[in-house]
Design a protein around this motif. Sequence first.
Motif, short mmCIF file in Angstrom:
data_model
loop_
_atom_site.label_atom_id
_atom_site.label_comp_id
_atom_site.label_asym_id
_atom_site.label_seq_id
_atom_site.Cartn_x
_atom_site.Cartn_y
_atom_site.Cartn_z
N LEU A 127 51.98 21.96 66.05
CA LEU A 127 52.29 21.73 64.64
C LEU A 127 51.03 21.30 63.87
N ARG A 128 50.26 20.41 64.46
CA ARG A 128 49.08 19.91 63.75
C ARG A 128 48.05 21.02 63.55
N THR A 129 47.91 21.89 64.53
CA THR A 129 46.96 22.99 64.40
C THR A 129 47.29 23.87 63.20
N LEU A 130 48.57 24.07 62.96
CA LEU A 130 49.00 24.94 61.86
C LEU A 130 48.74 24.34 60.48
N VAL A 131 48.71 23.03 60.38
CA VAL A 131 48.53 22.42 59.05
C VAL A 131 47.16 21.79 58.87
N ASN A 132 46.44 21.58 59.94
CA ASN A 132 45.20 20.81 59.87
C ASN A 132 44.17 21.44 58.94
N ARG A 133 44.09 22.78 58.97
CA ARG A 133 43.07 23.46 58.18
C ARG A 133 43.16 23.13 56.70
N ALA A 134 44.38 22.93 56.21
CA ALA A 134 44.56 22.66 54.78
C ALA A 134 44.03 21.29 54.38
N PHE A 135 43.88 20.39 55.35
CA PHE A 135 43.52 19.01 55.02
C PHE A 135 42.09 18.64 55.39
N VAL A 136 41.31 19.58 55.91
CA VAL A 136 39.92 19.24 56.24
C VAL A 136 39.16 19.00 54.93
N SER A 137 38.10 18.20 55.02
CA SER A 137 37.39 17.75 53.82
C SER A 137 36.91 18.89 52.94
N THR A 143 52.34 31.88 59.45
CA THR A 143 51.24 31.85 60.42
C THR A 143 51.79 31.52 61.80
N GLU A 144 51.32 32.24 62.80
CA GLU A 144 51.76 31.97 64.16
C GLU A 144 50.67 31.26 64.95
N HIS A 145 51.09 30.53 65.96
CA HIS A 145 50.17 29.86 66.87
C HIS A 145 50.56 30.24 68.30
N LYS A 146 49.67 30.96 68.94
CA LYS A 146 49.91 31.45 70.30
C LYS A 146 51.24 32.21 70.39
N GLY A 147 51.45 33.07 69.39
CA GLY A 147 52.63 33.93 69.40
C GLY A 147 53.90 33.29 68.89
N GLN A 148 53.82 32.03 68.43
CA GLN A 148 55.02 31.34 67.97
C GLN A 148 54.92 30.98 66.49
N PHE A 149 56.03 31.12 65.80
CA PHE A 149 56.14 30.63 64.42
C PHE A 149 56.92 29.31 64.43
N LEU A 150 56.73 28.52 63.38
CA LEU A 150 57.51 27.29 63.26
C LEU A 150 58.97 27.64 62.99
N THR A 151 59.88 26.91 63.62
CA THR A 151 61.30 27.06 63.33
C THR A 151 61.60 26.42 61.98
N GLU A 152 62.79 26.71 61.46
CA GLU A 152 63.14 26.11 60.17
C GLU A 152 63.19 24.58 60.27
N ASP A 153 63.74 24.04 61.35
CA ASP A 153 63.78 22.59 61.52
C ASP A 153 62.38 22.00 61.57
N GLU A 154 61.46 22.68 62.25
CA GLU A 154 60.08 22.20 62.31
C GLU A 154 59.41 22.25 60.94
N LEU A 155 59.70 23.31 60.20
CA LEU A 155 59.16 23.42 58.84
C LEU A 155 59.67 22.30 57.94
N ILE A 156 60.95 21.99 58.04
CA ILE A 156 61.53 20.94 57.21
C ILE A 156 60.92 19.58 57.57
N SER A 157 60.88 19.25 58.84
CA SER A 157 60.31 17.97 59.26
C SER A 157 58.86 17.84 58.83
N THR A 158 58.08 18.91 59.04
CA THR A 158 56.66 18.87 58.71
C THR A 158 56.44 18.73 57.21
#
Length: 414
Positions: free
Chosen positions: A112-122, A234-249
């Motif tokens: 999860l962090r890999t998918l969002v980290n890029r948006a928050f780098v300085s 965006t996928e990470h190692k062939g996986q997309f975030l589920t809807e529950d993961e998207l909501i929590s994140t």
Amino acid sequence: MTDLSFLSIDPATRRVSLDARDPAFYSDPNRAYAALHASCPTFYWEEQRQWFFTGYDHVNALLRDRRFGRQILHIATREELGMPEPAAHTRHFDKAEEHSLLEIEPPEHTRLRTLVNRAFVSRHVEKMTPEIEALANRLIDSFEKDGKTELLSTFADIIPVTMIARMIGIPEQMGPQLLKWSHDYVGMYMFKRNRADEEAADRSAKEFADYVRQVIAERRAAPRDDLLSHMIHTEHKGQFLTEDELISTTIVLLNAGHEATVHQIGNSVRVILESDIDPATLFTDDKATERTVEETLRICAPVHIFQRWCLEPCEIDGVPFQRGDKVSLILAAANLDPHKFPDPLTFKPDRDEGANLSFGAGIHFCIGAPLARLELNIVLPLLFKRLPGLKIAETPVVKDVYHFHGLERLDLSW
């Protein structure tokens, strides 16, 4: 003589009695932290039935120690740990937290962090500088002529929630509603919470999740150039975030992306104005501004407690822990450790004694730290430049909570 009648310390047993609901404590916890550092920086808090760490080195190490984690049920069952079943009246809150970046461990956390980290780098958030400056100036324009303002409602509340909403892709007119949901939501983290607080958090968690689910559906159908669209597609190692993961994140990013920064803007302005230092000398250049911001983060951090589960038997500072034990790290107290920061209760913007721990450390280091620091480095100099002669008009009103530390009101005049 400082009155600490709300605090009782037994250094021999390292037992401490302290009512976190006492206004004398939560209005100025730094005094209590100083007493704890002097007597027993590692202590058992009787009322909380838990071990707490305040020493800088211990807190810094424990934040990185993989023998401790934010999650425990990935390696043990509730039955094994003697934990009760989840309460029915907080089921929507628990569901929203199920995949929260703050509450999970690798490998889920890494994905999860890999998918969002890029948006928050300085280098990415720095592109938001013109937007932050424009918003801050517009807000100051709206109250400058009045000669007075209540800073939280007219300024501090608005900037962080607007910027994180823009980044994620939530309409900024939702700002007031996001603040309402967030305030209810974080009530679950407070020591003083009661059934009404829990029910309010659960209601807001459901409404928050339902709203985010609706926006996710819109972005699936019509992606935009925003973080939510990026997370969906965006996928990470062939996986997309589920809807529950998207909501929590999305919920955790919206909450963490503004809640602490709101508090820190108010805390910073207050500590600067209550010091004997001319504000004009604090923001003479980028380096001076950066040091001033870091010193306000050190001495009046917005988040005080970060809890962790013990994942395997170990001993820390002479205290044995077993799997399933919970410990608390007081980040704000670690920032006041006299062994790390001499004369720790004094605001000294020219300090050069190392990093504060206000944003944590290790794999759960605050993902929004670059954005929060950028906002603080922009809005604080602007406020003091645009409003010369700024002063506190009324006694600041501190929020009646412990865990987060911030102001309810900060009335200013100039």
